[in-house]
Structure formats: C-alpha cells, structure tokens
Design an enzyme around this catalytic site. Structure first.
Site, PDB file in Angstrom:
ATOM      1  N   LYS A  32     -15.205  10.606 -36.301  1.00 54.95           N
ATOM      2  CA  LYS A  32     -13.866  11.409 -36.085  1.00 54.95           C
ATOM      3  C   LYS A  32     -12.917  10.481 -37.080  1.00 54.95           C
ATOM      4  O   LYS A  32     -13.010   9.431 -36.977  1.00 54.95           O
ATOM      5  CB  LYS A  32     -13.435  11.291 -34.742  1.00 54.95           C
ATOM      6  CG  LYS A  32     -12.619  12.634 -34.300  1.00 54.95           C
ATOM      7  CD  LYS A  32     -12.284  12.401 -32.999  1.00 54.95           C
ATOM      8  CE  LYS A  32     -11.442  13.654 -32.242  1.00 54.95           C
ATOM      9  NZ  LYS A  32     -11.085  13.480 -30.885  1.00 54.95           N
TER      10      LYS A  32
HETATM   11  C1  E4P Z   1      -9.526  16.212 -29.540  1.00 58.78           C
HETATM   12  O1  E4P Z   1     -10.395  15.832 -30.009  1.00 58.78           O
HETATM   13  C2  E4P Z   1      -8.564  15.299 -28.906  1.00 58.78           C
HETATM   14  O2  E4P Z   1      -9.443  14.033 -28.228  1.00 58.78           O
HETATM   15  C3  E4P Z   1      -7.806  15.730 -27.630  1.00 58.78           C
HETATM   16  O3  E4P Z   1      -7.994  17.420 -27.769  1.00 58.78           O
HETATM   17  C4  E4P Z   1      -6.511  15.300 -27.703  1.00 58.78           C
HETATM   18  O4  E4P Z   1      -5.756  16.154 -26.588  1.00 58.78           O
HETATM   19  P1  E4P Z   1      -4.170  15.712 -25.957  1.00 58.78           P
HETATM   20  O5  E4P Z   1      -3.223  16.227 -27.040  1.00 58.78           O
HETATM   21  O6  E4P Z   1      -4.430  16.247 -24.677  1.00 58.78           O
HETATM   22  O7  E4P Z   1      -4.462  14.174 -25.739  1.00 58.78           O
END
Ligand code: E4P
Length: 216
Positions: free
Chosen positions: A83
């Site tokens: 990522k």
């Molecule tokens: C995606 O890969 C992220 O980890 C996640 O969806 C972030 O979500 P949030 O805005 O609830 O922190």
C-alpha cells in the site's frame, strides 16, 4: 464484487473469514497501531487465514524507504499488496514495483486526477476514500462513478477498491456503479447481514412450528 475487511484485528478476521465471503484484507498504520502489534507479525498472521490480497502500507515518505519496505513486505507472502500513499514519490515507487511484479494498492485517493495517475503508474488497486470525502460534505460516491467510467473508457487494468466505507449503502451504491471491491469495517459487514423482517420472519416461522411440532 469482492469484499475486503478493513481491519487488523485477528479475531474479527477469523470470525468473518469463516463466513466464506471475505476476499481480502486492507490494513493501514492506524489499524495496526490500534492492535498494538508489530506490522510484520500481524501481516504474517493474517496471511495464514486469508489467501486473497492483503494490503500492508509503507511508512516511509521517500522513494528509497518506500522501495525497501515494499520489497520486504512482498517477501512475506505472495498475496501481499504494497500500500503506497498517493504522492508523486508514491507514483514513482508504484511504477518500479509494477516492473518488479510487486502488487500495489495506491491509498488516500481523493480525486479523479489522482486515480488516473495511479492507473498510469501501473497500480494494481486504487483506494478512493469515500467516507472521508462525505465527512467534508463532498460526494464520495460521485468520485467512484467517475473513476469506474474513466478506467473503462481506457481499459485500465487497475481495480477500484472503495475505501473508507461507513455504512451498507456505501457498499450497495458502489456495487451498482460496478466498483471491483469494497473494503469495510467488520461492523458494516455485520450490518449487511441483518434485516428486521428476516428476524421477525424467523420468529414467526418458529412460533408457528411450535404449535404443530407434536404432530410431526
Ligand atoms: C482503506 O484501505 C483504509 O484503510 C480505510 O478504508 C480508511 O477508512 P477510514 O476513513 O474509516 O479510516
């Protein structure tokens, strides 16, 4: 549509994996921090439960650091997706990873332009954060619609991973738009299962059955 769980909690991953509908896992530094565990240890534990894509996020913001971390993660298991944050340096890293056949997930995407750049760099997945856009009174789902349309116009291979999902309607609307994947917190997956009419229907069937069970 694939369903990913957005969590690093091992108990939740085991529980929902047993339902047979979890295709992958997304994690991020905040989710790992919440568990208070080592990233390497937890990602390796998750790979023993989930065979599909597991996203592990780089912490470095410079190119050398991103490459070093990403190459290390990719060696942990063959279903690791590195990522990478949506920055100019992140795009450079994604391009290099793609040449090395390391799968990537470009994260923190908030605009159509960013999504196009991620696809051009060769990202395997792109993660538009729709909940965080909704939080600031922008239209997260409109971003998904635009990205899906543009990726199809040009036959980009990058898959659209709808992230920052807050409730079941996000999942349903994203599915209607043809997004490839939704990643969701366990609570949203739980909400998707339930309907009050299902519960009431089961109760009524069982109550009626109780009245005739001796005649069976
Ligand atoms: C995606 O890969 C992220 O980890 C996640 O969806 C972030 O979500 P949030 O805005 O609830 O922190």
């Amino acid at each position: 549509m694939q369903f990913f769980l957005d969590t690093a909690n091992l108990e939740d991953i085991k529980k929902y994996a047993s339902w047979g509908i979890v295709d992958g896992i997304t994690t991020n530094p905040s989710l790992i921090a919440k568990e208070g565990v080592s990233l390497e240890k937890r990602i390796k534990e998750i790979t023993k439960i989930i065979r599909g894509p597991i996203s592990s996020e780089v912490i470095s913001t410079d190119l050398d650091g991103m490459l070093k971390e990403g190459r290390t993660y990719a060696k942990w298991a063959n279903n690791i997706y590195v990522k990478v944050p949506m920055t100019a340096t992140g795009l450079q890293a994604v391009k290099i990873f793609s040449k090395e056949s390391i799968k990537t997930n470009v994260t923190l995407v908030f605009s159509v332009g960013q999504a196009i750049l991620a696809a051009k760099a060769g990202a395997t997945l792109v993660s538009p954060f729709i909940g965080r856009l909704d939080d600031i009174s922008e239209d997260g789902m409109a971003l998904i619609a635009d990205i899906v349309k543009i990726y199809r116009n040009y036959d980009f291979k990058t898959k659209v991973l709808v992230a920052s999902v807050r409730h079941p309607r996000h999942v349903i609307e994203a599915a209607k738009l043809g997004a490839d994947i939704s990643t969701m917190p366990p609570a949203v997956l739980e909400q998707l299962v339930h309907h009050p009419l299902t519960d009431a229907g089961i109760k009524k069937f069982l109550d009626d059955w109780e009245k005739v069970k001796d005649k069976q």
